[in-house]
Write a protein that holds these residues in place. Structure first.
Motif, PDB file in Angstrom:
ATOM      1  N   ALA A  24      18.976  -0.258 -19.637  1.00 43.97           N
ATOM      2  CA  ALA A  24      17.929  -0.050 -18.942  1.00 43.97           C
ATOM      3  C   ALA A  24      17.752   1.570 -19.008  1.00 43.97           C
ATOM      4  CB  ALA A  24      18.249   0.019 -17.263  1.00 43.97           C
ATOM      5  N   MET A  25      18.148   2.268 -20.167  1.00 44.65           N
ATOM      6  CA  MET A  25      18.231   3.549 -20.600  1.00 44.65           C
ATOM      7  C   MET A  25      17.222   3.937 -21.817  1.00 44.65           C
ATOM      8  SD  MET A  25      21.107   5.959 -20.586  1.00 44.65           S
ATOM      9  CE  MET A  25      21.675   5.996 -18.963  1.00 44.65           C
ATOM     10  N   ASP A  26      16.988   4.931 -22.064  1.00 48.26           N
ATOM     11  CA  ASP A  26      15.973   5.467 -23.378  1.00 48.26           C
ATOM     12  C   ASP A  26      16.803   6.522 -23.787  1.00 48.26           C
ATOM     13  OD1 ASP A  26      13.781   3.531 -22.375  1.00 48.26           O
ATOM     14  OD2 ASP A  26      13.063   5.089 -21.004  1.00 48.26           O
ATOM     15  N   PRO A  27      16.447   6.586 -25.184  1.00 47.68           N
ATOM     16  CA  PRO A  27      16.824   7.970 -25.963  1.00 47.68           C
ATOM     17  C   PRO A  27      16.091   8.876 -25.236  1.00 47.68           C
ATOM     18  CG  PRO A  27      15.891   6.194 -27.381  1.00 47.68           C
ATOM     19  CD  PRO A  27      15.378   5.713 -25.966  1.00 47.68           C
ATOM     20  N   PRO A  28      16.994  10.448 -25.580  1.00 48.99           N
ATOM     21  CA  PRO A  28      18.154  10.285 -26.129  1.00 48.99           C
ATOM     22  C   PRO A  28      19.342   9.964 -25.739  1.00 48.99           C
ATOM     23  CG  PRO A  28      17.401  12.483 -25.548  1.00 48.99           C
ATOM     24  CD  PRO A  28      16.272  11.587 -25.019  1.00 48.99           C
ATOM     25  N   VAL A  29      19.387  10.006 -24.210  1.00 45.38           N
ATOM     26  CA  VAL A  29      20.685   9.593 -23.405  1.00 45.38           C
ATOM     27  C   VAL A  29      21.045   8.378 -24.008  1.00 45.38           C
ATOM     28  CG1 VAL A  29      21.657   9.286 -21.078  1.00 45.38           C
ATOM     29  CG2 VAL A  29      19.742  11.180 -21.841  1.00 45.38           C
ATOM     30  N   HIS A  30      20.374   7.382 -24.245  1.00 49.41           N
ATOM     31  CA  HIS A  30      20.777   6.302 -24.645  1.00 49.41           C
ATOM     32  C   HIS A  30      21.821   6.221 -25.809  1.00 49.41           C
ATOM     33  CE1 HIS A  30      20.284   2.467 -27.270  1.00 49.41           C
ATOM     34  NE2 HIS A  30      20.610   1.778 -25.988  1.00 49.41           N
ATOM     35  N   THR A  31      21.063   6.822 -26.792  1.00 49.27           N
ATOM     36  CA  THR A  31      21.816   7.136 -28.034  1.00 49.27           C
ATOM     37  C   THR A  31      22.871   7.598 -27.992  1.00 49.27           C
ATOM     38  OG1 THR A  31      19.469   7.641 -28.831  1.00 49.27           O
ATOM     39  CG2 THR A  31      21.263   7.919 -30.349  1.00 49.27           C
ATOM     40  N   ALA A  32      23.218   8.613 -27.117  1.00 46.89           N
ATOM     41  CA  ALA A  32      24.486   9.298 -26.811  1.00 46.89           C
ATOM     42  C   ALA A  32      25.697   8.257 -26.428  1.00 46.89           C
ATOM     43  CB  ALA A  32      24.324  10.492 -25.928  1.00 46.89           C
ATOM     44  N   GLN A  33      25.075   7.454 -25.408  1.00 45.91           N
ATOM     45  CA  GLN A  33      25.943   6.439 -24.728  1.00 45.91           C
ATOM     46  C   GLN A  33      26.367   5.650 -25.798  1.00 45.91           C
ATOM     47  OE1 GLN A  33      24.940   5.728 -20.724  1.00 45.91           O
ATOM     48  NE2 GLN A  33      24.787   7.829 -20.039  1.00 45.91           N
ATOM     49  N   ARG A  34      25.321   4.935 -26.338  1.00 49.76           N
ATOM     50  CA  ARG A  34      25.959   3.747 -27.330  1.00 49.76           C
ATOM     51  C   ARG A  34      26.672   4.218 -28.164  1.00 49.76           C
ATOM     52  NH1 ARG A  34      22.968  -1.384 -28.242  1.00 49.76           N
ATOM     53  NH2 ARG A  34      23.475  -1.938 -30.301  1.00 49.76           N
ATOM     54  N   LYS A  35      26.539   5.398 -28.853  1.00 44.07           N
ATOM     55  CA  LYS A  35      27.408   5.903 -29.927  1.00 44.07           C
ATOM     56  C   LYS A  35      28.893   6.058 -29.181  1.00 44.07           C
ATOM     57  CE  LYS A  35      27.998  10.016 -33.073  1.00 44.07           C
ATOM     58  NZ  LYS A  35      27.591  11.305 -33.618  1.00 44.07           N
ATOM     59  N   MET A  36      28.956   6.482 -28.225  1.00 41.52           N
ATOM     60  CA  MET A  36      30.213   6.432 -27.428  1.00 41.52           C
ATOM     61  C   MET A  36      31.049   5.135 -27.431  1.00 41.52           C
ATOM     62  SD  MET A  36      31.699   9.564 -26.374  1.00 41.52           S
ATOM     63  CE  MET A  36      32.366   9.234 -24.764  1.00 41.52           C
ATOM     64  N   LEU A  37      30.173   3.892 -27.318  1.00 40.08           N
ATOM     65  CA  LEU A  37      30.619   2.825 -27.174  1.00 40.08           C
ATOM     66  C   LEU A  37      30.858   1.923 -28.459  1.00 40.08           C
ATOM     67  CD1 LEU A  37      28.780   1.917 -24.007  1.00 40.08           C
ATOM     68  CD2 LEU A  37      31.281   1.739 -24.206  1.00 40.08           C
ATOM     69  N   ILE A  38      29.872   1.990 -29.427  1.00 38.10           N
ATOM     70  CA  ILE A  38      29.686   1.084 -30.595  1.00 38.10           C
ATOM     71  C   ILE A  38      30.997   0.859 -31.173  1.00 38.10           C
ATOM     72  CG2 ILE A  38      28.851   2.989 -32.102  1.00 38.10           C
ATOM     73  CD1 ILE A  38      27.356  -0.464 -31.595  1.00 38.10           C
ATOM     74  N   SER A  39      31.920   1.933 -31.474  1.00 37.30           N
ATOM     75  CA  SER A  39      33.041   1.818 -32.337  1.00 37.30           C
ATOM     76  C   SER A  39      34.083   0.518 -31.661  1.00 37.30           C
ATOM     77  CB  SER A  39      33.829   3.128 -32.320  1.00 37.30           C
ATOM     78  OG  SER A  39      34.181   3.317 -31.326  1.00 37.30           O
ATOM     79  N   GLU A  40      33.906   0.461 -30.266  1.00 35.53           N
ATOM     80  CA  GLU A  40      34.891  -0.769 -29.704  1.00 35.53           C
ATOM     81  C   GLU A  40      34.289  -1.957 -29.983  1.00 35.53           C
ATOM     82  OE1 GLU A  40      37.315  -0.124 -27.652  1.00 35.53           O
ATOM     83  OE2 GLU A  40      37.484   2.054 -27.669  1.00 35.53           O
ATOM     84  N   PHE A  41      33.075  -2.313 -30.491  1.00 36.71           N
ATOM     85  CA  PHE A  41      32.525  -3.639 -30.786  1.00 36.71           C
ATOM     86  C   PHE A  41      31.944  -3.722 -32.036  1.00 36.71           C
ATOM     87  CE2 PHE A  41      31.748  -2.552 -26.283  1.00 36.71           C
ATOM     88  CZ  PHE A  41      32.213  -3.790 -25.668  1.00 36.71           C
ATOM     89  N   THR A  42      32.418  -2.846 -32.963  1.00 39.96           N
ATOM     90  CA  THR A  42      32.319  -3.053 -34.578  1.00 39.96           C
ATOM     91  C   THR A  42      32.810  -4.460 -35.025  1.00 39.96           C
ATOM     92  OG1 THR A  42      34.305  -2.066 -35.346  1.00 39.96           O
ATOM     93  CG2 THR A  42      32.374  -0.858 -35.073  1.00 39.96           C
ATOM     94  N   GLY A 100      16.138  -4.197 -32.195  1.00 41.72           N
ATOM     95  CA  GLY A 100      15.799  -2.606 -32.146  1.00 41.72           C
ATOM     96  C   GLY A 100      17.107  -1.909 -31.424  1.00 41.72           C
ATOM     97  N   ILE A 101      16.745  -0.880 -30.845  1.00 44.48           N
ATOM     98  CA  ILE A 101      17.929   0.166 -30.180  1.00 44.48           C
ATOM     99  C   ILE A 101      18.675  -0.490 -28.938  1.00 44.48           C
ATOM    100  CG2 ILE A 101      16.556   2.178 -30.867  1.00 44.48           C
ATOM    101  CD1 ILE A 101      16.018   2.535 -27.941  1.00 44.48           C
ATOM    102  N   HIS A 102      18.147  -1.540 -28.631  1.00 45.88           N
ATOM    103  CA  HIS A 102      18.817  -2.269 -27.507  1.00 45.88           C
ATOM    104  C   HIS A 102      19.214  -3.532 -27.614  1.00 45.88           C
ATOM    105  CE1 HIS A 102      18.053   0.716 -24.142  1.00 45.88           C
ATOM    106  NE2 HIS A 102      16.705   0.699 -24.670  1.00 45.88           N
ATOM    107  N   GLN A 103      19.587  -3.829 -28.935  1.00 47.56           N
ATOM    108  CA  GLN A 103      20.135  -5.191 -29.424  1.00 47.56           C
ATOM    109  C   GLN A 103      21.688  -4.874 -28.685  1.00 47.56           C
ATOM    110  OE1 GLN A 103      20.811  -5.812 -33.675  1.00 47.56           O
ATOM    111  NE2 GLN A 103      19.819  -7.776 -33.271  1.00 47.56           N
ATOM    112  N   CYS A 104      21.990  -6.059 -28.443  1.00 44.04           N
ATOM    113  CA  CYS A 104      23.279  -6.327 -27.659  1.00 44.04           C
ATOM    114  C   CYS A 104      24.512  -5.833 -28.263  1.00 44.04           C
ATOM    115  CB  CYS A 104      23.456  -7.905 -27.584  1.00 44.04           C
ATOM    116  SG  CYS A 104      24.951  -8.228 -26.668  1.00 44.04           S
ATOM    117  N   ILE A 105      25.316  -5.003 -27.618  1.00 47.42           N
ATOM    118  CA  ILE A 105      26.143  -4.144 -28.222  1.00 47.42           C
ATOM    119  C   ILE A 105      27.514  -4.879 -28.381  1.00 47.42           C
ATOM    120  CG2 ILE A 105      27.238  -3.335 -25.929  1.00 47.42           C
ATOM    121  CD1 ILE A 105      27.456  -0.410 -27.490  1.00 47.42           C
ATOM    122  N   GLY A 106      27.378  -6.015 -27.409  1.00 48.79           N
ATOM    123  CA  GLY A 106      28.779  -6.932 -27.631  1.00 48.79           C
ATOM    124  C   GLY A 106      28.579  -8.420 -28.365  1.00 48.79           C
ATOM    125  N   GLN A 107      27.457  -8.240 -29.347  1.00 46.13           N
ATOM    126  CA  GLN A 107      27.220  -9.599 -30.151  1.00 46.13           C
ATOM    127  C   GLN A 107      28.422  -9.952 -31.016  1.00 46.13           C
ATOM    128  OE1 GLN A 107      24.083  -9.245 -33.195  1.00 46.13           O
ATOM    129  NE2 GLN A 107      23.640  -7.462 -32.346  1.00 46.13           N
TER     130      GLN A 107
END
Length: 400
Positions: free
Chosen positions: A90-108, A345-352
């Protein structure tokens, strides 16, 4: 293009194994149409794969549910909306970008593969317990809910004993027919629960996702405490509800399609393709792709003006005949990686990656350890989640 009011939307699945039949006619005759929702808000419906992908890739749309043009199906009280801090989806860039970056390494994919042995242990323990039961067993309760609950609770550092608490409340949150007061109460109780959970991790970070996130956040200051609470909520609810529904529906599909079951049993290495096809086939989170335009955009020759809501029907896009030949046929050798079940796109499920591994492990383990698995009731008698925002099964009785 048409502008219409249709009180039957969202459309029910008349055949529980296929999307609403209205989708096919919309794709053919009115691929982009405007509809009035039960909330009184209007929204554009997109039904073709290419149009939905264009929507989700556009920089000129927002996921902010607090936007007055966002296509909410039901009214949310102002005080509740104010408490619903925008998080990830439910969030847009640039805040979404920063928060997703913090999480993405946990779901590679690499990190999730390291979790596979533990996921296999959890699945084996659940199947062993299932095999000790007599008579018809409810696979939803015995396996579909237990596996993702155990995995995500362990990943986040949530006591497994609390799973029934959030399971009941997440069901209320995703039900489109829930009483508004019950939905608001469920939201408030979950917020309070996660607030305590995050506070505990902030005081003494553990070796879990939330603990690591708290430590990284001390260095970056990316999240406020309230945003960490929202992240915990999204990850726990998302990691539990959607995967549980895909496990039960996937097992049902295997039982109803013995030819595909035989393929997977003969070649367990086919599991990644089978999972992608099952995700495409059911598309359980059909309307997660809702957006609101922040500027005028053109899709499929139609002008969508700034401030207008848009719903990309992923189940329709995943059954688009121009992309998936004979889409209502389940085919594990189809090669359906470009499905929209996880968005785009940018909101593709982070936990896929995590969800896919859980599904692969469950289906292969069931076929190997319970070769005599059979349904204990016909499909016509099964209780499907027709009134839920995320499609699934309430119960799936089976015999072993």
């Amino acid at each position: 293009m048409t502008d219409r009011q249709d009180t039957s939307f969202p459309y029910p699945r008349t055949c529980p194994l296929h999307p609403p039949r209205e989708y096919a006619s919309l794709r053919a005759e009115q691929p982009i149409s405007k509809i009035t929702l039960a909330s009184g808000r209007t929204a554009w419906l997109l039904t073709r794969h290419e149009h939905i992908r264009k929507l989700l890739a556009s920089p000129d749309v927002s996921s902010n549910m607090a936007h007055p043009g966002y296509p909410l199906h039901f009214d949310v009280p102002t005080e509740v909306m104010e408490q619903m801090r925008p998080v990830l989806l439910a969030m847009d860039p640039p805040v979404h970008t920063a928060q997703r970056k913090m999480l993405i390494s946990e779901f590679t994919a690499k990190r999730v593969q390291r979790l596979r042995p533990r996921i296999e242990e959890i699945v084996d323990e659940c199947i062993t317990s299932l095999l000790t039961r007599e008579g018809p067993v409810d696979l939803v309760e015995a396996l579909a809910l237990r596996v993702p609950s155990l995995v995500i609770c362990e990943l986040l550092g949530v006591p497994y004993a609390d799973r029934e608490f959030f399971q009941r409340r997440t069901e209320q949150l995703v039900s489109v027919e829930a009483d508004p007061q019950e939905r608001n109460t469920a939201h408030q109780e979950l917020h309070e629960y996660f607030d305590k959970l995050v506070t505990a991790q902030e005081a003494d970070p553990g070796d879990n996702l939330l603990g690591r996130l708290v430590v990284k956040n001390r260095e970056t200051g990316t999240f406020t405490h309230g945003e960490l609470v929202g992240i915990a909520n999204v990850l726990l609810v998302g990691g539990h509800e959607t995967t549980a529904n895909m496990i039960s529906l996937g097992v049902l599909a295997l039982l109803e399609n013995p030819d595909q079951q035989a393929k997977l049993k003969a070649d367990p290495g086919l599991a990644p393709q089978a999972v992608d096809e099952l995700l495409r086939y059911f598309s359980i989170a059909d309307q997660v792709t809702s957006r609101v335009a922040t500027a005028d955009i053109e899709i499929g020759g139609v002008l969508i003006r700034a401030g207008e809501g848009v719903i990309g029907l992923s189940a329709s896009g995943n059954h688009d005949e121009s992309v998936f030949s004979d889409p209502e046929r389940l085919d594990f050798e189809r090669g359906a990686k470009h499905h929209l079940a996880f968005g785009h796109g940018i909101h593709q499920c982070i936990g896929q990656n995590l969800a896919k591994v859980e599904l692969e492990v469950v289906f292969n383990a069931l076929l190997a350890r319970v070769p005599g698995l059979k349904p204990a009731a016909p499909v016509s008698e099964l209780p499907f989640k027709d009134s839920m925002g995320v499609y699934g099964l309430h119960r799936l009785p089976v015999t072993c």
